[in-house]
Scaffold this motif. Structure first.
Motif, PDB file in Angstrom:
ATOM      1  N   GLU A 277       0.828  -1.215   0.000  1.00  0.00           N
ATOM      2  CA  GLU A 277       0.000   0.000   0.000  1.00  0.00           C
ATOM      3  C   GLU A 277       0.859   1.260   0.000  1.00  0.00           C
ATOM      4  O   GLU A 277       0.572   2.221  -0.732  1.00  0.00           O
ATOM      5  CB  GLU A 277      -0.909  -0.028   1.226  1.00  0.00           C
ATOM      6  CG  GLU A 277      -1.804   1.193   1.349  1.00  0.00           C
ATOM      7  CD  GLU A 277      -2.644   1.158   2.613  1.00  0.00           C
ATOM      8  OE1 GLU A 277      -3.280   2.198   2.920  1.00  0.00           O
ATOM      9  OE2 GLU A 277      -2.652   0.112   3.293  1.00  0.00           O
ATOM     10  N   LYS A 278       1.923   1.260   0.789  1.00  0.00           N
ATOM     11  CA  LYS A 278       2.770   2.451   0.875  1.00  0.00           C
ATOM     12  C   LYS A 278       3.604   2.628  -0.390  1.00  0.00           C
ATOM     13  O   LYS A 278       3.848   3.765  -0.816  1.00  0.00           O
ATOM     14  CB  LYS A 278       3.663   2.363   2.111  1.00  0.00           C
ATOM     15  CG  LYS A 278       2.877   2.364   3.412  1.00  0.00           C
ATOM     16  CD  LYS A 278       3.751   2.328   4.621  1.00  0.00           C
ATOM     17  CE  LYS A 278       2.923   2.212   5.902  1.00  0.00           C
ATOM     18  NZ  LYS A 278       1.867   3.247   6.018  1.00  0.00           N
ATOM     19  N   LEU A 279       4.033   1.546  -0.997  1.00  0.00           N
ATOM     20  CA  LEU A 279       4.745   1.654  -2.276  1.00  0.00           C
ATOM     21  C   LEU A 279       3.828   2.205  -3.364  1.00  0.00           C
ATOM     22  O   LEU A 279       4.244   3.032  -4.187  1.00  0.00           O
ATOM     23  CB  LEU A 279       5.291   0.284  -2.689  1.00  0.00           C
ATOM     24  CG  LEU A 279       6.530  -0.217  -1.942  1.00  0.00           C
ATOM     25  CD1 LEU A 279       6.820  -1.666  -2.303  1.00  0.00           C
ATOM     26  CD2 LEU A 279       7.734   0.655  -2.278  1.00  0.00           C
ATOM     27  N   ALA A 280       2.574   1.753  -3.361  1.00  0.00           N
ATOM     28  CA  ALA A 280       1.612   2.269  -4.345  1.00  0.00           C
ATOM     29  C   ALA A 280       1.360   3.755  -4.127  1.00  0.00           C
ATOM     30  O   ALA A 280       1.220   4.530  -5.089  1.00  0.00           O
ATOM     31  CB  ALA A 280       0.308   1.483  -4.257  1.00  0.00           C
ATOM     32  N   LEU A 281       1.313   4.183  -2.852  1.00  0.00           N
ATOM     33  CA  LEU A 281       1.122   5.608  -2.554  1.00  0.00           C
ATOM     34  C   LEU A 281       2.295   6.431  -3.073  1.00  0.00           C
ATOM     35  O   LEU A 281       2.106   7.485  -3.707  1.00  0.00           O
ATOM     36  CB  LEU A 281       0.958   5.799  -1.051  1.00  0.00           C
ATOM     37  CG  LEU A 281       0.864   7.249  -0.550  1.00  0.00           C
ATOM     38  CD1 LEU A 281      -0.373   7.928  -1.115  1.00  0.00           C
ATOM     39  CD2 LEU A 281       0.845   7.283   0.970  1.00  0.00           C
ATOM     40  N   LEU A 282       3.518   5.969  -2.802  1.00  0.00           N
ATOM     41  CA  LEU A 282       4.706   6.681  -3.293  1.00  0.00           C
ATOM     42  C   LEU A 282       4.749   6.698  -4.810  1.00  0.00           C
ATOM     43  O   LEU A 282       5.191   7.678  -5.418  1.00  0.00           O
ATOM     44  CB  LEU A 282       5.972   6.033  -2.723  1.00  0.00           C
ATOM     45  CG  LEU A 282       6.197   6.195  -1.216  1.00  0.00           C
ATOM     46  CD1 LEU A 282       7.382   5.360  -0.762  1.00  0.00           C
ATOM     47  CD2 LEU A 282       6.423   7.662  -0.868  1.00  0.00           C
ATOM     48  N   LYS A 283       4.308   5.610  -5.431  1.00  0.00           N
ATOM     49  CA  LYS A 283       4.288   5.549  -6.906  1.00  0.00           C
ATOM     50  C   LYS A 283       3.270   6.545  -7.453  1.00  0.00           C
ATOM     51  O   LYS A 283       3.535   7.235  -8.457  1.00  0.00           O
ATOM     52  CB  LYS A 283       3.931   4.137  -7.365  1.00  0.00           C
ATOM     53  CG  LYS A 283       3.852   3.967  -8.884  1.00  0.00           C
ATOM     54  CD  LYS A 283       5.215   4.124  -9.511  1.00  0.00           C
ATOM     55  CE  LYS A 283       5.186   3.751 -10.995  1.00  0.00           C
ATOM     56  NZ  LYS A 283       4.304   4.642 -11.781  1.00  0.00           N
ATOM     57  N   LEU A 307      11.261  -4.103 -10.015  1.00  0.00           N
ATOM     58  CA  LEU A 307      12.136  -3.509  -9.016  1.00  0.00           C
ATOM     59  C   LEU A 307      11.715  -2.070  -8.757  1.00  0.00           C
ATOM     60  O   LEU A 307      11.518  -1.284  -9.689  1.00  0.00           O
ATOM     61  CB  LEU A 307      13.601  -3.556  -9.480  1.00  0.00           C
ATOM     62  CG  LEU A 307      14.150  -4.945  -9.816  1.00  0.00           C
ATOM     63  CD1 LEU A 307      15.603  -4.839 -10.269  1.00  0.00           C
ATOM     64  CD2 LEU A 307      14.014  -5.899  -8.638  1.00  0.00           C
ATOM     65  N   TRP A 308      11.608  -1.726  -7.485  1.00  0.00           N
ATOM     66  CA  TRP A 308      11.254  -0.375  -7.073  1.00  0.00           C
ATOM     67  C   TRP A 308      12.526   0.432  -6.836  1.00  0.00           C
ATOM     68  O   TRP A 308      13.509  -0.077  -6.292  1.00  0.00           O
ATOM     69  CB  TRP A 308      10.428  -0.404  -5.791  1.00  0.00           C
ATOM     70  CG  TRP A 308       9.124  -1.115  -5.922  1.00  0.00           C
ATOM     71  CD1 TRP A 308       8.916  -2.462  -5.820  1.00  0.00           C
ATOM     72  CD2 TRP A 308       7.845  -0.533  -6.180  1.00  0.00           C
ATOM     73  NE1 TRP A 308       7.590  -2.760  -6.001  1.00  0.00           N
ATOM     74  CE2 TRP A 308       6.903  -1.588  -6.217  1.00  0.00           C
ATOM     75  CE3 TRP A 308       7.397   0.769  -6.368  1.00  0.00           C
ATOM     76  CZ2 TRP A 308       5.547  -1.376  -6.438  1.00  0.00           C
ATOM     77  CZ3 TRP A 308       6.051   0.982  -6.588  1.00  0.00           C
ATOM     78  CH2 TRP A 308       5.141  -0.077  -6.629  1.00  0.00           C
TER      79      TRP A 308
END
Length: 395
Positions: A277-283, A307-308
């Motif tokens: 969820e937090k990676l999607a928010l940053l994206k 890869l992020w």
């Protein structure tokens, strides 16, 4: 010999020029650097009938070098003669020359103050004074904001710069004791050497060793401090807006490079759903991006590593745009606050009210204090955002 007001003015003017607070400019300097660059490039290209890409690149490089040389020599333009005797000097200025405020000089002062404040906040007040002593020692040798390091200095030079302070009496750093005389207090030079070592080993990279200048030569490491201070602002923004866990994920990606979702979850010590969820928010906000690494030649999405990673320069640009928007909003708010009180402001600016403030009632006096408080808050906010813009754009 009598010193007239004109003499004082000329002496002050000479001091400002020699200190580079004002700089000589020509009429063509009223245009922006980009306009002068494009005009010079177009003028050079007119000399060619047939031009290759290599010729065009050579022209651009030549124009850039010429403009850089003009910036370096601009400080001495128009100064025909310097003072020989403090009371007898003559300042001759070419009539074609104009003088303007040298904003780069003031920006360097603001940059130095930001670095000193950063050292004070990260370590202590004495560390900030040591960094400030480096700037004081090399203030006449710093000419550009884009320098990678400050003029080099030895611990003895820095000790002489801080000799008049109470650094030696603070004793706020742990130094190895003398085995022969364990109760002996460290000298000022030993304290300065200890702080230089502390600033050098700190992760922020305040000080660097310059071996090419000789033994015991140190300088402020602007090259590393730029990245450190920019990253500090970015992480502070993410922490304030999206929480400490999101900031931790961003910091992990910056330090470790490109990672997949499983690695991020493990290093951030979060649940898989929370990390996703937090990676999607940053994206979504543009602070992280995804790099696809195919396992096979057909590049099928189901057979790819995802890869992020954090595109730092892009993040800094986006943050700078947000700062510009914030300044615009603050200015619009100031205009709105003054507009809705237009009638009242006209009243307090009347001649009779200015001469006799007692004509205003108690409620009107409170309203004046309220206006001053609102405008002060807006200006303070603009000043803080301006300091962020300086670090992101000019530092």
């Amino acid at each position: 010999m009598y010193i007239t007001d004109i003499d004082r003015y000329e002496r002050s003017f000479l001091q400002l020029v020699s200190s580079r607070y004002i700089a000589a400019v020509l009429a063509e300097h009223t245009r922006s650097k980009m306009d002068r660059y494009l005009a010079a490039t177009e003028k050079e290209t007119e000399k060619y009938t047939i031009m290759t890409s290599k010729d065009l690149q050579n022209i651009k490089n030549s124009v850039k070098s010429q403009m850089a040389a003009e910036e370096e020599t601009k400080e001495v333009i128009g100064m025909k003669r310097k003072a020989v005797d403090p009371l007898e000097y003559q300042l001759e200025i070419d009539e074609r020359i104009f003088f303007a405020v040298n904003f780069d000089k003031f920006n360097m002062l603001f940059r130095n103050e930001s670095v000193v404040d950063f050292a004070t906040e990260r370590i202590n007040r004495t560390a900030g004074e040591i960094v400030k002593a480096f700037f004081e020692y090399g203030k006449d040798k710093m000419f550009s904001l884009k320098e990678n390091d400050s003029p080099s200095a030895t611990p003895i030079h820095i000790a002489n710069m801080v000799a008049d302070t109470d650094i030696a009496s603070r004793n706020d750093i742990s130094l190895p004791k003398d085995p022969i005389e364990p109760n002996k207090k460290p000298s000022l030079q030993e304290i300065v050497r200890g702080y230089i070592t502390l600033l050098r080993t700190d992760a922020a990279g305040f000080i660097k060793l310059k071996d090419e200048r000789g033994a015991n030569q140190y300088a402020v490491n602007f090259e590393k401090l730029r990245n450190t201070m920019k990253r500090r602002m970015l992480e502070g923004l993410i922490k304030e807006r999206y929480g400490i866990a999101t900031c931790r994920i961003l910091r992990i990606l910056i330090e470790r490079g490109k990672l997949d979702e499983t690695q991020v979850t493990k290093l951030a010590m979060l649940k898989a759903n929370d990390a996703r969820e937090k990676l999607a928010l940053l994206k979504t906000k543009g602070y992280v991006e995804i790099q696809e690494v195919p396992r096979s030649a057909d590049r099928a999405p189901s057979r790819c590593f995802h890869l992020w990673y954090v595109p730092l320069e892009k993040c800094y640009e986006e943050l700078l745009v947000d700062c510009y928007k914030t300044v615009c909003n603050l200015q619009q708010r100031k205009t709105h606050e003054l507009k809705i009180r237009k009638t009242f402001i006209e009243k307090i600016n009347r001649k009779d009210v200015v001469e006799n403030p007692e004509l205003l009632s108690e409620e009107e006096q409170k309203e004046i204090a309220n206006i001053d408080k609102i405008l002060e808050r807006i200006e303070v906010s603009k000043s803080r955002v301006d300091s962020v813009i300086m670090i992101l754009r000019d530092f």
